[in-house]
Design an enzyme around this catalytic site. Structure first.
Site, PDB file in Angstrom:
ATOM      1  N   HIS A 113       0.825  -1.215   0.000  1.00  0.00           N
ATOM      2  CA  HIS A 113       0.000   0.000   0.000  1.00  0.00           C
ATOM      3  C   HIS A 113       0.854   1.257   0.000  1.00  0.00           C
ATOM      4  O   HIS A 113       2.076   1.210   0.179  1.00  0.00           O
ATOM      5  CB  HIS A 113      -0.968   0.005   1.189  1.00  0.00           C
ATOM      6  CG  HIS A 113      -0.318   0.020   2.547  1.00  0.00           C
ATOM      7  ND1 HIS A 113       0.306   1.132   3.074  1.00  0.00           N
ATOM      8  CD2 HIS A 113      -0.212  -0.949   3.496  1.00  0.00           C
ATOM      9  CE1 HIS A 113       0.757   0.866   4.275  1.00  0.00           C
ATOM     10  NE2 HIS A 113       0.481  -0.396   4.569  1.00  0.00           N
ATOM     11  N   CYS A 129       3.138  -4.675   6.745  1.00  0.00           N
ATOM     12  CA  CYS A 129       2.778  -4.399   5.353  1.00  0.00           C
ATOM     13  C   CYS A 129       3.992  -3.916   4.551  1.00  0.00           C
ATOM     14  O   CYS A 129       5.027  -3.583   5.109  1.00  0.00           O
ATOM     15  CB  CYS A 129       1.676  -3.350   5.285  1.00  0.00           C
ATOM     16  SG  CYS A 129       0.037  -3.983   5.740  1.00  0.00           S
TER      17      CYS A 129
END
Length: 252
Positions: A113, A129
């Site tokens: 992301h 992440c």
């Protein structure tokens, strides 16, 4: 007898045919993330299209390793933990979310992301992440399809070797590939918000064009700074940060 022949044919087509498709990766997509270098490689049709710097977990165990796939794609995902809406410049998830099915989750916990802290890229700072610059994850988001394979590893091998060891035949090396050209679809202008605006403000300020704050909001002060920069660089003075202004700034 004929039915038995058909069943045997289907068996071989399913098991061996599927393996051949994976091995060639022809016409398909593949993402490899190497935590040793904090780099992400994007392959399309067996060819290496681009390599990006990324940020991964603060500890080696935080970002899962293994073979996964992209299971969802979300624009401006809210940050539910702190109740921050999608698109808010405070949102640490940036403007694009490519969820992966790691550790029994289904694209809700781990993802590739964007982020609202461009200075973190290349470092070990996340909760697990994979972070990218907003403008670069936008480009990747526009290309990648759901079910694209994702390999995450820590290795001193080349991307090509990593692909081969996971059953994918690919071409080229990361040294031959540059980042994609400026994201022409993303122009910044008055009224925009987000980490890209924040990075724009930082660059302008560093070059001596004060935006009177770095808050991720493209307001009047940022607009004035952009116009002054455009005038000094003999660019079209319209307050719109398009490809020419981005290139002059070194934004992307």
């Amino acid at each position: 007898m004929r039915k038995i022949f058909i069943l045997i044919s289907l068996f071989f087509l399913f098991f061996f045919g599927a393996g051949m498709t994976k091995a060639s990766a022809g016409g398909k997509q593949l993402i490899i993330i190497n935590k040793a270098k904090n780099e992400l490689a994007y392959y399309e049709g067996s060819s290496l299209k681009s390599v990006f710097k990324v940020a991964t977990g603060r500890k080696p165990s935080y970002t899962p390793e293994g073979r996964f796939k992209i299971v969802n794609k979300i624009v401006n995902r809210p940050y539910y933990k702190k109740k921050i809406r999608g698109g808010d410049p405070r949102n640490p998830l940036g403007n694009r979310w490519l969820g992966i099915n790691a550790r029994g989750t289904w694209g809700t916990t781990y993802a590739i992301h964007g982020n609202n802290n461009p200075s973190s890229i290349g470092k070990y700072v996340s909760d697990g992440c994979i972070r990218m610059f907003d403008h670069e994850v936008e480009w990747l988001f526009s290309k990648v399809k759901v079910n694209t394979p994702v390999i995450i590893t820590t290795s001193n091998k080349s991307f090509q070797s990593i692909a081969y060891s996971n059953g994918y035949k690919v071409n080229g090396s990361n040294k031959q590939v540059s980042k994609p050209a400026v994201t022409t679809g993303t122009m910044l202008k008055k009224g925009h918000r987000g980490s890209e605006v924040k990075e724009l403000q930082r660059l302008l300020t560093n070059k001596g064009y004060s935006t009177k704050g770095i808050d991720g909001i493209y307001g009047s002060n940022t607009d004035k700074a952009v116009r002054k920069f455009q005038k000094d660089r003999k660019l079209k003075v319209d307050g719109v940060v398009g490809p020419a202004t981005k290139k002059a700034l070194g934004l992307f």
